[in-house]
Design a protein around this motif. Sequence first.
Motif, short mmCIF file in Angstrom:
data_model
loop_
_atom_site.label_atom_id
_atom_site.label_comp_id
_atom_site.label_asym_id
_atom_site.label_seq_id
_atom_site.Cartn_x
_atom_site.Cartn_y
_atom_site.Cartn_z
N LEU A 235 -18.17 47.20 15.91
CA LEU A 235 -18.57 47.27 14.51
C LEU A 235 -17.43 47.06 13.52
CD1 LEU A 235 -20.92 50.39 14.72
CD2 LEU A 235 -21.57 47.97 14.78
N ARG A 236 -16.22 47.15 13.97
CA ARG A 236 -15.12 47.21 13.02
C ARG A 236 -14.95 45.94 12.18
NH1 ARG A 236 -10.35 47.31 17.59
NH2 ARG A 236 -10.51 45.12 18.27
N ASP A 237 -15.50 44.77 12.64
CA ASP A 237 -15.39 43.54 11.87
C ASP A 237 -16.62 43.26 11.01
OD1 ASP A 237 -12.87 42.96 12.93
OD2 ASP A 237 -13.76 41.98 14.70
N ASN A 238 -17.60 44.17 11.03
CA ASN A 238 -18.82 43.97 10.26
C ASN A 238 -18.51 44.08 8.76
OD1 ASN A 238 -21.50 44.73 8.96
ND2 ASN A 238 -22.14 44.33 11.07
N LEU A 239 -19.03 43.15 7.99
CA LEU A 239 -18.72 43.10 6.56
C LEU A 239 -19.35 44.23 5.76
CD1 LEU A 239 -19.04 39.24 5.88
CD2 LEU A 239 -16.98 40.61 6.28
N ALA A 240 -20.24 45.00 6.38
CA ALA A 240 -20.81 46.15 5.69
C ALA A 240 -19.73 47.20 5.41
CB ALA A 240 -21.93 46.76 6.52
N ILE A 241 -18.64 47.18 6.20
CA ILE A 241 -17.58 48.18 6.01
C ILE A 241 -16.82 47.90 4.70
CG2 ILE A 241 -15.46 49.15 6.95
CD1 ILE A 241 -16.60 48.54 9.75
N PRO A 242 -16.24 46.69 4.51
CA PRO A 242 -15.51 46.49 3.25
C PRO A 242 -16.43 46.27 2.05
CG PRO A 242 -15.46 44.50 4.58
CD PRO A 242 -16.08 45.56 5.44
N ASP A 243 -17.58 45.63 2.24
CA ASP A 243 -18.40 45.27 1.08
C ASP A 243 -19.33 46.39 0.63
OD1 ASP A 243 -17.20 42.85 1.28
OD2 ASP A 243 -18.94 41.76 2.07
N LEU A 244 -19.82 47.17 1.59
CA LEU A 244 -20.81 48.20 1.25
C LEU A 244 -20.28 49.62 1.46
CD1 LEU A 244 -23.95 46.54 2.92
CD2 LEU A 244 -23.10 46.29 0.58
N GLY A 245 -19.11 49.74 2.01
CA GLY A 245 -18.52 51.06 2.19
C GLY A 245 -19.13 51.86 3.31
N VAL A 246 -19.67 51.20 4.32
CA VAL A 246 -20.28 51.91 5.45
C VAL A 246 -19.17 52.31 6.41
CG1 VAL A 246 -21.89 51.76 7.36
CG2 VAL A 246 -22.41 50.61 5.20
N VAL A 247 -19.11 53.62 6.72
CA VAL A 247 -18.11 54.10 7.67
C VAL A 247 -18.81 54.82 8.82
CG1 VAL A 247 -16.10 55.61 7.99
CG2 VAL A 247 -16.31 54.26 5.89
N ALA A 248 -19.44 55.93 8.52
CA ALA A 248 -20.20 56.65 9.55
C ALA A 248 -21.65 56.15 9.56
CB ALA A 248 -20.15 58.15 9.29
N TYR A 249 -22.22 56.00 10.76
CA TYR A 249 -23.57 55.43 10.86
C TYR A 249 -24.32 56.06 12.03
CZ TYR A 249 -27.29 52.01 11.82
OH TYR A 249 -28.50 51.42 12.07
N ALA A 250 -25.60 56.44 11.78
CA ALA A 250 -26.48 56.92 12.85
C ALA A 250 -27.84 56.27 12.64
CB ALA A 250 -26.60 58.44 12.82
N GLY A 251 -28.25 55.42 13.58
CA GLY A 251 -29.52 54.72 13.45
C GLY A 251 -30.41 54.94 14.66
N HIS A 252 -31.69 55.26 14.39
CA HIS A 252 -32.63 55.49 15.49
C HIS A 252 -33.71 54.42 15.44
CE1 HIS A 252 -35.20 57.55 18.36
NE2 HIS A 252 -34.18 58.38 18.60
N PRO A 253 -34.16 53.89 16.60
CA PRO A 253 -35.10 52.76 16.62
C PRO A 253 -36.43 53.05 15.91
CG PRO A 253 -34.12 53.06 18.78
CD PRO A 253 -33.74 54.26 17.96
N LEU A 254 -36.96 52.02 15.24
CA LEU A 254 -38.32 52.01 14.69
C LEU A 254 -39.14 51.03 15.51
CD1 LEU A 254 -37.60 51.90 10.84
CD2 LEU A 254 -38.34 53.88 12.19
N ARG A 255 -40.36 51.43 15.85
CA ARG A 255 -41.22 50.59 16.69
C ARG A 255 -42.49 50.20 15.93
NH1 ARG A 255 -39.69 50.97 22.11
NH2 ARG A 255 -38.11 52.59 22.51
N ASP A 256 -43.03 49.01 16.31
CA ASP A 256 -44.30 48.59 15.71
C ASP A 256 -45.47 49.02 16.59
OD1 ASP A 256 -44.39 46.85 17.86
OD2 ASP A 256 -44.14 45.02 16.68
N HIS A 257 -46.65 48.53 16.31
CA HIS A 257 -47.85 48.97 17.02
C HIS A 257 -47.87 48.54 18.48
CE1 HIS A 257 -48.70 44.85 15.94
NE2 HIS A 257 -49.76 44.83 16.72
N THR A 258 -47.01 47.59 18.84
CA THR A 258 -46.95 47.15 20.23
C THR A 258 -45.85 47.87 21.02
OG1 THR A 258 -45.37 45.35 19.81
CG2 THR A 258 -47.73 44.87 19.50
N GLY A 259 -45.08 48.72 20.33
CA GLY A 259 -43.95 49.39 20.97
C GLY A 259 -42.65 48.63 20.87
N ARG A 260 -42.69 47.46 20.23
CA ARG A 260 -41.48 46.64 20.09
C ARG A 260 -40.57 47.26 19.03
NH1 ARG A 260 -40.59 41.90 16.81
NH2 ARG A 260 -42.72 42.20 16.05
N ILE A 261 -39.25 47.35 19.32
CA ILE A 261 -38.29 47.87 18.35
C ILE A 261 -38.00 46.79 17.32
CG2 ILE A 261 -35.90 48.68 18.04
CD1 ILE A 261 -36.07 49.92 20.81
#
Length: 591
Positions: free
Chosen positions: A89-115
């Motif tokens: 993640l260290r080269d992702n532009l969200a770090i310098p442009d959006l100020g994202v440092v700490a991140y915790a993301g959990h999957p979202l699924r649709d009606h078929t179970g696809r993430i």
Amino acid sequence: MLRVDLGSGDVGVDESFDRYARIVRRALDVPVALVSLVERDRQVFVGAVGLEPELQEARQTPLTHSFCQWVVHDQAPVVTADARLDERLRDNLAIPDLGVVAYAGHPLRDHTGRIIGSLCAIDSEPREWDEASLQVLGDLAAACSTEISQRTMRTLADRSAVEAEALSRRSALLLALSQSLSNARSLVEVAVAVESVAVEHLGCLRAGLWLTDDGSPSRAADLPIRAFEAGRLNYIPQVTDTWHSAQLNRVLTADESNPLGEALLSQRPVWFRDREEQNEIYGHLDLRAQIGEARAFLPLVYAGQTLGAMAIIWDHAKELTGDELATMTALASYTSQALSRALLLQEQSDALVILQSALLPRLPDTGDLEMAARYRPATARGQVGGDWYDAVVMPSGATSLMIGDVVGHDIGAAATMGQMRTTLRALAWAVDDPPSRQVLRLEEAMLDLGVEGMATLVYGRIEEPDATGTRVLRWTNAGHPPPLLVCPSGEVRYLEDHAGDLMLGVLPDAHRTDNRADIPRGSLLMLYTDGLVERRGEDLDQGLMRLRDSAVTHAGLPPEGFLDEVLHDLHDGDLADDVAVLAVRFGSDRA
């Protein structure tokens, strides 16, 4: 409102998903929380809280600024205390442009179970995520996934309901069209049925058919159009047609100079949302009586045969929907089949009429006897049958008259008629016997030659005149309507007041009676088949009375005019049965 296409449904940006983001921010005490859906080249924030105003308005970033894409890629939660130290993640532009440092993301699924995305918490400072916070994030992601699934299922259900309604409408149209076309045997009847169904089920103003001409005279015979030209589209007018614009443009070239020709050549529908859109391209057409706004032009093709094109006009401007296109395409397909069938029936009927006409004779020129005859086939297609007339001058100078009707209305009846007529004609010329004996001889020949069929017949023999010009008529009647005599005084009477003998083909040795009448000079004798006087649900006596009244009115006319006027009086319209008539004027002063 931004709409995100998930492939099987749409999820909209609204307060519900923003609520999940607010709950995450409060529960995990983070400055930013997102409900992020990952697409092929971007991520879309259907729920968001804590973003900078410009990004909160845009609600999306390219994948170069996305951590959530890795949740979808890994098919698992992604958690980092400091993205700057994470090798992936260290080269992702969200770090310098959006100020994202700490991140915790959990999957979202649709009606078929696809993430399909991530419910995520974001901090601009390094942060160690405790197990309780991550569990809360997982529970909220499960709840958010349920809502996404429910929304998608509702969308699919609504879409299915719309499709089912469209299918129901299309099925109703095609059922109505099928029922209407089942009895349509001519091109005009097809045109009437198609417009009636289109107006009722498509809500259109008018619908009309233009038929291509291949130079076949049989096609022209069914249409009230004087001139047909190859390479042209010819409008099929209805019986009482008020579509003046169609009449003004009734003959069009089958090319790109008009929308019907364009549809025909491209083999695809041509659509205009209003008349102005059409007129920008086809302003050279005759637009003096133009009606309506939206218009569709569809090719009519069946079994590889190009038949023509159809025009459908609405009274208001509108865009073409996929459902309407499918419906109109089905309408054109059904119409094409009906047109092909009508053309085939017309060609078959024309062939039968030609056959029957070829079997009818040329009347002899007898000098003192002025003769005329008419044959009219039934209006319904294929109704060609066994009606015939004949006249033969025998070597003795007497003249034999015949009129008959073989039971049936098809090619079999016509064939039987031809055999009977030919046999009786030969007998009349070769053997100078009384009428009753000739008919008995005919029945014997039919039996010996294996000619099966039943028929009614009047066979008459006109003797040479005496010194006063009076002639003797001898005849026998095998179940046929009685001969009609118009006297020089104008009196009209039937020569028989009783039923004739048994019809032919029932008993070969049935008794046959000879009748006799003196026919004064100037009289007119009329023989006819039952199609002239019979009407369904009516007693025959009423038809005979109508014929006698008409004969009284036209008694002074020569045979040609007399027959034409009587036919007009008794059948000025469609014929339910074939009609044959034969008239003989006996030596008048005009002769």
